[in-house]
Design a protein around this motif. Sequence first.
Motif, mmCIF file in Angstrom:
data_model
loop_
_atom_site.group_PDB
_atom_site.id
_atom_site.type_symbol
_atom_site.label_atom_id
_atom_site.label_comp_id
_atom_site.label_asym_id
_atom_site.label_seq_id
_atom_site.Cartn_x
_atom_site.Cartn_y
_atom_site.Cartn_z
ATOM 1 N N ALA A 168 0.806 -1.222 0.000
ATOM 2 C CA ALA A 168 0.000 0.000 0.000
ATOM 3 C C ALA A 168 0.840 1.274 0.000
ATOM 4 O O ALA A 168 0.333 2.358 -0.327
ATOM 5 C CB ALA A 168 -0.942 0.008 1.201
ATOM 6 N N ARG A 169 2.120 1.164 0.321
ATOM 7 C CA ARG A 169 2.978 2.347 0.375
ATOM 8 C C ARG A 169 3.549 2.723 -0.991
ATOM 9 O O ARG A 169 4.145 3.792 -1.138
ATOM 10 C CB ARG A 169 4.147 2.106 1.333
ATOM 11 N N GLN A 170 3.390 1.860 -1.986
ATOM 12 C CA GLN A 170 4.000 2.120 -3.280
ATOM 13 C C GLN A 170 3.257 3.224 -4.039
ATOM 14 O O GLN A 170 2.038 3.372 -3.894
ATOM 15 C CB GLN A 170 4.023 0.834 -4.107
ATOM 16 N N PRO A 171 3.969 4.015 -4.835
ATOM 17 C CA PRO A 171 3.336 5.117 -5.579
ATOM 18 C C PRO A 171 2.237 4.607 -6.515
ATOM 19 O O PRO A 171 2.419 3.595 -7.207
ATOM 20 C CB PRO A 171 4.499 5.714 -6.381
ATOM 21 N N GLY A 172 1.102 5.279 -6.529
ATOM 22 C CA GLY A 172 0.001 4.933 -7.418
ATOM 23 C C GLY A 172 -0.701 3.632 -7.058
ATOM 24 O O GLY A 172 -1.434 3.061 -7.889
ATOM 25 N N TYR A 173 -0.502 3.154 -5.826
ATOM 26 C CA TYR A 173 -1.096 1.877 -5.415
ATOM 27 C C TYR A 173 -2.625 1.917 -5.496
ATOM 28 O O TYR A 173 -3.250 2.852 -5.016
ATOM 29 C CB TYR A 173 -0.675 1.538 -3.989
ATOM 30 N N GLN A 174 -3.211 0.895 -6.121
ATOM 31 C CA GLN A 174 -4.672 0.788 -6.222
ATOM 32 C C GLN A 174 -5.076 -0.683 -6.277
ATOM 33 O O GLN A 174 -4.547 -1.451 -7.086
ATOM 34 C CB GLN A 174 -5.182 1.495 -7.493
ATOM 35 N N VAL A 175 -5.990 -1.071 -5.419
ATOM 36 C CA VAL A 175 -6.480 -2.451 -5.389
ATOM 37 C C VAL A 175 -7.430 -2.666 -6.567
ATOM 38 O O VAL A 175 -8.379 -1.906 -6.768
ATOM 39 C CB VAL A 175 -7.214 -2.759 -4.067
ATOM 40 N N GLU A 186 -5.972 -13.959 -2.370
ATOM 41 C CA GLU A 186 -5.343 -13.348 -3.543
ATOM 42 C C GLU A 186 -5.677 -11.859 -3.616
ATOM 43 O O GLU A 186 -6.808 -11.443 -3.359
ATOM 44 C CB GLU A 186 -5.821 -14.062 -4.815
ATOM 45 N N LEU A 187 -4.675 -11.106 -3.979
ATOM 46 C CA LEU A 187 -4.817 -9.663 -4.125
ATOM 47 C C LEU A 187 -4.268 -9.245 -5.486
ATOM 48 O O LEU A 187 -3.162 -9.620 -5.853
ATOM 49 C CB LEU A 187 -4.039 -8.936 -3.021
ATOM 50 N N THR A 188 -5.050 -8.462 -6.231
ATOM 51 C CA THR A 188 -4.605 -7.908 -7.509
ATOM 52 C C THR A 188 -4.543 -6.395 -7.361
ATOM 53 O O THR A 188 -5.498 -5.778 -6.880
ATOM 54 C CB THR A 188 -5.577 -8.274 -8.650
ATOM 55 N N TYR A 189 -3.427 -5.812 -7.751
ATOM 56 C CA TYR A 189 -3.300 -4.367 -7.607
ATOM 57 C C TYR A 189 -2.396 -3.814 -8.696
ATOM 58 O O TYR A 189 -1.757 -4.557 -9.441
ATOM 59 C CB TYR A 189 -2.751 -3.995 -6.227
ATOM 60 N N ARG A 190 -2.332 -2.496 -8.781
ATOM 61 C CA ARG A 190 -1.426 -1.818 -9.694
ATOM 62 C C ARG A 190 -0.671 -0.752 -8.919
ATOM 63 O O ARG A 190 -1.101 -0.279 -7.857
ATOM 64 C CB ARG A 190 -2.183 -1.202 -10.879
#
Length: 247
Positions: A168-175, A186-190
Amino acid sequence: MSGWDDFGARRGPSEESGQAVWSAWSTAETQTSLTPPPWVSPPAPAPAPAPVPVSGRSAWRFVLVVTATVVLGAGAGAGFWYVTQDRTTTHDQVAVARSAYRTTQDPTGYTVEIPRDWTRVQRQGAKAPVISYDSPDGTRRLQIFRVTEPSPAESLDLAEHAPGYGFARQPGYQVLGRTSGPTWAELTYRYDDLDHGARRVIDHRFAAADGSLYAIHVSGPESVSSALVRDPLTEAVASFCPAGAKC
């Protein structure tokens, strides 16, 4: 700092009328060999039935019926060809997809199927070795490592929210998606990687056949199809088997 590979360490009418007299004499002749008197004439043969005229409308209806039968027959044949051809195409596609993978026995203690031409790299994570398989062009990556948390859900939650290194700390994080079952999560994110740009990630954590918990993490450019990113993960999860386990 790049977060690309830094994390915790898939239902005819009757003819009796008018012939009674002739019938009686015929019976007598059979019995007494007498011939009938000359005034009794044998019955004339019944006239053949006149052909029923076919009107223009009936003839046209007949033509339509024949034509429809031919068309339907051809359509059924074409349908059968389409179904069999479609099944053959699907089978060929599956065969091609399967040929793109190879089974490997990893020295860290498991068997798994990975893309045939991907390269293995090993490094030491915070708690366990992290095995990475990189695509030839360097844009996609599959990572496998063992986790020590009590359940897949707890492990994934910690990896997402842990202070200092959580996803969640990464830039532009979105679930993009979150799913789970009795033995997996399982988690998918960008997110926006500083070196590689927008990335799509799928992190799958599960209980293996021997009860041990593992994470299989796949990533790729957000610009490519989600299926292209997910396929290596699907194959890896379906084929994963720890050494000595019955899978």
